[in-house]
Structures are given as C-alpha cells and as structure tokens.
Design a protein around this motif. Structure first.
Motif, PDB file in Angstrom:
ATOM      1  N   GLN A 241       0.828  -1.206   0.000  1.00 11.80           N
ATOM      2  CA  GLN A 241       0.000   0.000   0.000  1.00 11.80           C
ATOM      3  C   GLN A 241       0.862   1.256   0.000  1.00 11.80           C
ATOM      4  O   GLN A 241       0.568   2.228  -0.716  1.00 11.80           O
ATOM      5  CB  GLN A 241      -0.910  -0.003   1.227  1.00 11.80           C
ATOM      6  CG  GLN A 241      -1.876   1.158   1.316  1.00 11.80           C
ATOM      7  CD  GLN A 241      -2.869   0.971   2.446  1.00 11.80           C
ATOM      8  OE1 GLN A 241      -4.002   0.556   2.249  1.00 11.80           O
ATOM      9  NE2 GLN A 241      -2.423   1.255   3.657  1.00 11.80           N
TER      10      GLN A 241
ATOM     11  N   LEU B 132       2.523   1.745  -3.480  1.00 13.30           N
ATOM     12  CA  LEU B 132       1.557   2.198  -4.484  1.00 13.30           C
ATOM     13  C   LEU B 132       1.101   3.626  -4.231  1.00 13.30           C
ATOM     14  O   LEU B 132       0.817   4.374  -5.177  1.00 13.30           O
ATOM     15  CB  LEU B 132       0.367   1.238  -4.526  1.00 13.30           C
ATOM     16  CG  LEU B 132       0.705  -0.176  -5.028  1.00 13.30           C
ATOM     17  CD1 LEU B 132      -0.475  -1.120  -4.801  1.00 13.30           C
ATOM     18  CD2 LEU B 132       1.090  -0.152  -6.510  1.00 13.30           C
ATOM     19  N   GLN B 133       1.009   4.035  -2.962  1.00 14.14           N
ATOM     20  CA  GLN B 133       0.673   5.423  -2.664  1.00 14.14           C
ATOM     21  C   GLN B 133       1.769   6.362  -3.149  1.00 14.14           C
ATOM     22  O   GLN B 133       1.487   7.431  -3.699  1.00 14.14           O
ATOM     23  CB  GLN B 133       0.462   5.604  -1.154  1.00 14.14           C
ATOM     24  CG  GLN B 133      -0.886   5.147  -0.654  1.00 14.14           C
ATOM     25  CD  GLN B 133      -1.066   5.412   0.828  1.00 14.14           C
ATOM     26  OE1 GLN B 133      -0.098   5.603   1.560  1.00 14.14           O
ATOM     27  NE2 GLN B 133      -2.304   5.417   1.288  1.00 14.14           N
TER      28      GLN B 133
ATOM     29  N   ALA C 262       1.484   6.547  -6.957  1.00 15.59           N
ATOM     30  CA  ALA C 262       0.338   7.352  -7.378  1.00 15.59           C
ATOM     31  C   ALA C 262       0.542   8.830  -7.074  1.00 15.59           C
ATOM     32  O   ALA C 262       0.113   9.708  -7.835  1.00 15.59           O
ATOM     33  CB  ALA C 262      -0.938   6.842  -6.712  1.00 15.59           C
TER      34      ALA C 262
ATOM     35  N   ARG D  43      -3.873  10.127  -5.390  1.00 14.89           N
ATOM     36  CA  ARG D  43      -2.963   9.361  -4.541  1.00 14.89           C
ATOM     37  C   ARG D  43      -3.633   8.147  -3.915  1.00 14.89           C
ATOM     38  O   ARG D  43      -3.054   7.057  -3.865  1.00 14.89           O
ATOM     39  CB  ARG D  43      -2.437  10.279  -3.428  1.00 14.89           C
ATOM     40  CG  ARG D  43      -1.617   9.593  -2.350  1.00 14.89           C
ATOM     41  CD  ARG D  43      -1.248  10.618  -1.284  1.00 14.89           C
ATOM     42  NE  ARG D  43      -0.474  10.040  -0.199  1.00 14.89           N
ATOM     43  CZ  ARG D  43      -0.984   9.548   0.925  1.00 14.89           C
ATOM     44  NH1 ARG D  43      -2.300   9.540   1.086  1.00 14.89           N
ATOM     45  NH2 ARG D  43      -0.202   9.063   1.869  1.00 14.89           N
ATOM     46  N   ASP D  44      -4.841   8.305  -3.418  1.00 15.62           N
ATOM     47  CA  ASP D  44      -5.432   7.283  -2.564  1.00 15.62           C
ATOM     48  C   ASP D  44      -6.342   6.288  -3.272  1.00 15.62           C
ATOM     49  O   ASP D  44      -6.456   5.148  -2.832  1.00 15.62           O
ATOM     50  CB  ASP D  44      -6.200   7.949  -1.417  1.00 15.62           C
ATOM     51  CG  ASP D  44      -5.267   8.531  -0.358  1.00 15.62           C
ATOM     52  OD1 ASP D  44      -4.045   8.362  -0.507  1.00 15.62           O
ATOM     53  OD2 ASP D  44      -5.757   9.162   0.584  1.00 15.62           O
TER      54      ASP D  44
ATOM     55  N   SER E  41      -4.201   3.584  -5.510  1.00 17.74           N
ATOM     56  CA  SER E  41      -3.376   2.753  -4.619  1.00 17.74           C
ATOM     57  C   SER E  41      -4.249   1.809  -3.801  1.00 17.74           C
ATOM     58  O   SER E  41      -3.887   0.650  -3.565  1.00 17.74           O
ATOM     59  CB  SER E  41      -2.521   3.629  -3.704  1.00 17.74           C
ATOM     60  OG  SER E  41      -3.312   4.485  -2.907  1.00 17.74           O
TER      61      SER E  41
ATOM     62  N   THR F 278      -3.970  -2.313  -4.230  1.00 19.39           N
ATOM     63  CA  THR F 278      -3.591  -3.108  -3.063  1.00 19.39           C
ATOM     64  C   THR F 278      -4.528  -4.297  -2.904  1.00 19.39           C
ATOM     65  O   THR F 278      -4.087  -5.449  -2.771  1.00 19.39           O
ATOM     66  CB  THR F 278      -3.603  -2.248  -1.784  1.00 19.39           C
ATOM     67  OG1 THR F 278      -2.691  -1.155  -1.930  1.00 19.39           O
ATOM     68  CG2 THR F 278      -3.205  -3.069  -0.567  1.00 19.39           C
TER      69      THR F 278
ATOM     70  N   LYS G 138      -8.600   1.769   3.022  1.00 17.85           N
ATOM     71  CA  LYS G 138      -7.206   1.382   3.195  1.00 17.85           C
ATOM     72  C   LYS G 138      -7.151   0.115   4.030  1.00 17.85           C
ATOM     73  O   LYS G 138      -8.178  -0.408   4.472  1.00 17.85           O
ATOM     74  CB  LYS G 138      -6.411   2.522   3.829  1.00 17.85           C
ATOM     75  CG  LYS G 138      -6.310   3.747   2.929  1.00 17.85           C
ATOM     76  CD  LYS G 138      -5.380   4.793   3.489  1.00 17.85           C
ATOM     77  CE  LYS G 138      -5.287   5.992   2.545  1.00 17.85           C
ATOM     78  NZ  LYS G 138      -4.374   7.031   3.051  1.00 17.85           N
TER      79      LYS G 138
END
Length: 508
Positions: free
Chosen positions: A182, A185-186, A189, A311-312, A315, A319, A495
């Motif tokens: 996570q 990937l954040q 991104a 960003r979020d 990702s 994930t 998340k």
C-alpha cells in the motif's frame, strides 16, 4: 452564558460515552458480533435509536452497515443514533440513481460534509456544490481528453513504472525484502498525480523511501477528518476544535502542512506562467492558475482535492487487487496470459485492449471499492423511490461496499471474485469481450450522473500499466497467516491495516 454553554457541552461529551458504556454492559450482544448469513435490523430504542448497536459494532462498522442494508426490504434504512442527525443509508440502485441523477440538485455534498472536511479540502471540487463545483469540473475536464490520456500513459506512468517502481520491485525480489504494498503504491500514485496535474515531480517513490512531513501530514489530515465524519459524538470533536486540543490541534497543524505544500506549488506555477508566454505542457494547475479571477487559497484547495483523488484511490484499488489475485491463482494465470500476449513495451492501444485485466479490476473494485461510501446532504424535504421520506438537513449516504456484496444486484455468487461475470466470449474470434453487466447506479465505484469521476479512464490505464509491468516478471506474495483476511481501515478511501506486507518472487 457562553462559558456555561461550553461547560454543558463538555459535560455532555463526558456523560454520553459513560452512559453508553454502562448500557452496553447490560446487552448480550458481543462487542464485535460476527456477520450472519441472515442479518436482522438493529434494535431501536426510544430517543437513542440504534445508537447502542452502532457502539457495539464500532469495530466492524462497514460490515454492520452492509448487514443492515441486506436486511432492509428496500435496501434503504434511516439510521437514528439519538445524538447525531438521522442518516439515510442505501444500497438500492434506484435510490442511487435518484440522488445522483434524477434529483441531483437536492443531494449535494451538504453543509455537514462541507464543515467536517473543510480543514482538509477547503473549497476544492470534492467539498463544494453549485457554481464552484461546475467551474472546477469544467476546467478539469480538459485534462482528460484522449491526447492527455495517451501522454499520461506513454510519458508520466511509463517513466514512473520503469525508472522507479520496477527497480524497487526487482531489488526486493533479489534480496527477499518485504515491501508494504500500500505504501509503495501510494508513493507511485502521488508522483503520478503531481506530474500529470501539476507538472511537478516530488520523487516520492525512490529506493530510499524518503519520509516527508507532507506524507505524514496528509495521512493525519485524512484520518482525523474521516473520524470526524463517522463520529458518534460530533459534539466532542467540535469542543476539541473550539479549545484547540487533542486530535483537532493535530488536524490543524497537519492540514496547515498540506496547504503550505499545495500553496508552494501554486506560487511556483504562477511564476512559471508569468515568465513564459506559453508552456509546452499545459497541465491542470496551469489552467487554474492562469485565471486571474481565482485567489491563491482557492487554487490551493483545488490542488489538495486532486492529490487526494490521485494518490489514494488507485493505490487502494491496486492493493486489494494484488491480494485477490494471490487468493485466486486461476485469475492471476489468465491475467498473466493476457499480458504475455502483448508487446513488452505495451503501447497505449494495447493497454486499452487488456480486456480480462480490465474485467478483473472491475471485479476487485466491486468487492473493495476505493470510495466505500459517499455522503450527501438533503437540501429539501423529499421522498425516495420506495417511499422513504427524507427531511432537509439529513445525511444521505450510499454504500458501494454494501452494493458490491448485494445478492439482489449480483446474484447468489455476489461474495465470489469472478472476473468472468464481466465478460463474454466472441464466438468468431474466441476472445473475451468486456460487457458492462450493470449500470453506474448499481456499480457506483466511480460515482454516476453529473458528478461521475473525470479520472475513471485515467485510473484504469494507470492500474493496467502497473499490473502488466509487475506481473510480466514477478509474483506478489502477501506475508499473512493462512486464512487471514484484509483488515479494513475506513478512511475517506478504503485502506488496509498494516498496508499489506508482501514478498516479491521472480516469475518462472
């Protein structure tokens, strides 16, 4: 008088949790009751409503709401918690269509969401209605044409993938290093959204995994803002804000850090625009910054909204996707087979043509939607499809997470991960063909109606490029105990507790 009112609120904030605790000790319901195959509606008490059930299920809030919506005959239910405004929750496609399209004007972000999220989002696109929202959307829409998308894949994403992401993945495979997927990937991104939207490279995805105040501040701001939104005792955070103590003091400091970063971007872009009569890359920030009608604070809020979105969401989606692939090897095998049928360079048109991968991503987001709930405000009294009356000032929330698990929408196999539900075989070519088996109101992962996500196509292109680059060479293996499930961390986007630690294996 003001002091007495403040003391009364503080006393209330102390007594309510105490009373709740004392009441709960008399309930036979366990603190975190397991999900049942035949859920029932929570017991509602005079004055308190379902408040005590909400407290008892606070550790499994998303499952509790899903159970309620499964049990409600119309998949819509009014949650009355006694101390907060009534909230209408729904998993009904008909109601979703009504609030997102049919009577769109009556269901905006609303004053509750606006004030709760204002420290973080200000007057950015995700926190406003009416003309401010229309203006920001109109300007932003120019960034999502075919030319921009092709540039995004062939330049921004590919550079980030092959110069940063794959070297880190490859190194981890050689050394046996455990990566927190996570987080990786954040970072990926975050670099991407800053490059494509603002013409700025934060270089956040580097082998050194740089820690920055910005990243920590952004996490803190999002987490505390979400806690505000979901609070059973809104009065408590309001008192803490008034007194500038605890989490509210941390939010103020963290949001200030995020705003300063965004403001720095805006100032640098304005200076760049002033120094050059024309720019080769006219990014999103350039479009907003070139307008003399917009002040610096307003453009800063817009920047923060797009950072949050870029960003979020992707990702989060990726994930859970790699987790599901690990649990379903036959799906991973089909995805890899499709990837191997494409060129290693994987040009833009080939990325678009990854049909099975596209279907598997849709299926993953059905079960784990990045935006797991969307809160609206009711502007005027109304009656929803199915006959439930809503009053001005109520919260109106639809739940993509609950909808993705609804047997009424997806059939008896709703809980299963089956990309094939989105596909059919072309008898002449024997190839898969993607079929959108549900409309956006039954699958509102990217919203729907006038506010449908502008970045939908960009997100799919980015995710497919990442999946292809990783799975062509490597296998992602979650480092979790056998039988363990993803533990959800409910923030503005979905998340995962622990961030999904993984080992990377060379594909043979």
């Amino acid at each position: 008088m003001v002091l007495l009112q403040l003391l009364a609120w503080i006393l209330l904030g102390i007594l309510l949790p105490l009373l709740s605790f004392l009441f709960l000790t008399k309930l036979s319901t366990p603190r975190t009751p397991p999900p049942t195959s035949t859920p029932t509606l929570p017991r509602s008490f005079p004055i308190f409503g379902v408040f005590f059930s909400a407290i008892a299920n606070r550790k499994r809030h998303i499952e509790w709401i899903t159970d309620i919506l499964r049990a409600a005959p119309s998949a819509t239910y009014i949650v009355r918690k006694g101390f907060a405004r009534p909230e209408v929750v729904t998993a009904s496609p008909e109601v979703v269509q009504y609030i997102l399209k049919t009577n769109f004007q009556n269901f905006g972000k609303g004053i509750h969401f606006y004030t709760t999220m204002h420290e973080l989002l200000g007057d950015g696109i995700f926190n406003v209605d009416g003309e401010p929202w229309k203006f920001q959307r109109q300007v932003a829409s120019h960034e999502f044409n075919t030319k921009s998308l092709r540039n995004f894949v062939e330049n921004v994403v590919d550079t980030e993938v092959f110069d940063r992401l794959i070297p880190i993945i490859s190194s981890a495979a050689k050394t046996g290093t455990v990566l927190v997927l996570q987080d990786i990937l954040q970072r990926f991104a975050f670099d991407n959204i800053c490059n494509i939207a603002f013409g700025y490279d934060p270089a956040y995805l580097l082998p050194s995994f740089p820690t920055t105040k910005l990243a920590d501040a952004f996490e803190e701001s999002v987490k505390i803002s979400t806690d505000r939104l979901m609070s059973l005792f809104p009065v408590i955070w309001r008192i803490k804000k008034l007194l500038n103590i605890g989490s509210e003091k941390r939010l103020r400091m963290a949001a200030s850090e995020v705003q300063e970063f965004a403001r720095k971007l805006v100032r640098e872009k304005k200076q760049e625009l002033n120094e050059k009569s024309s720019l080769n890359s006219y990014d999103l920030l350039s479009r907003f910054s070139s307008s003399n009608q917009l002040d610096e604070d307003y453009v800063t809020d817009i920047v923060i909204s797009f950072i949050l979105a870029g960003r979020d969401t992707t990702s989060s989606a990726l994930t859970s996707y790699f987790w599901l692939l690990f649990k379903h090897p036959h799906v991973e095998s089909e995805v890899v087979k499709e990837i191997e049928g494409k060129s290693e360079a994987l040009v833009y048109d080939e990325v678009k043509d990854m049909v099975y991968t596209h279907a598997s991503l849709c299926e993953s987001m059905r079960l784990y939607p990045p935006v797991w709930q969307d809160v609206k405000g009711v502007s005027n009294d109304d009656v929803l499809p199915g006959g439930i009356a809503v009053k001005k000032g109520m919260r109106m929330t639809y739940h993509p997470y609950a909808m993705g698990r609804s047997e009424k929408i997806w059939g008896p196999d709703a809980a299963e991960f089956k990309p094939e539900r989105w596909l059919e075989k072309d008898e002449s070519t024997k190839k898969w063909r993607f079929v959108a088996i549900r409309d956006a109101y039954a699958y509102p992962v990217f919203q729907a109606g006038p506010r449908i996500c502008l970045g939908r196509e960009m997100a799919f292109l980015q995710m497919k490029r990442v999946v292809a680059a990783i799975l062509r060479q490597f296998k992602v293996v979650p480092m979790m105990e056998e039988g363990a499930e993803l533990e959800l961390d409910l923030q503005l986007t979905l998340k995962y507790v622990g961030g999904l630690p993984v080992k990377i294996m060379e594909r043979v």
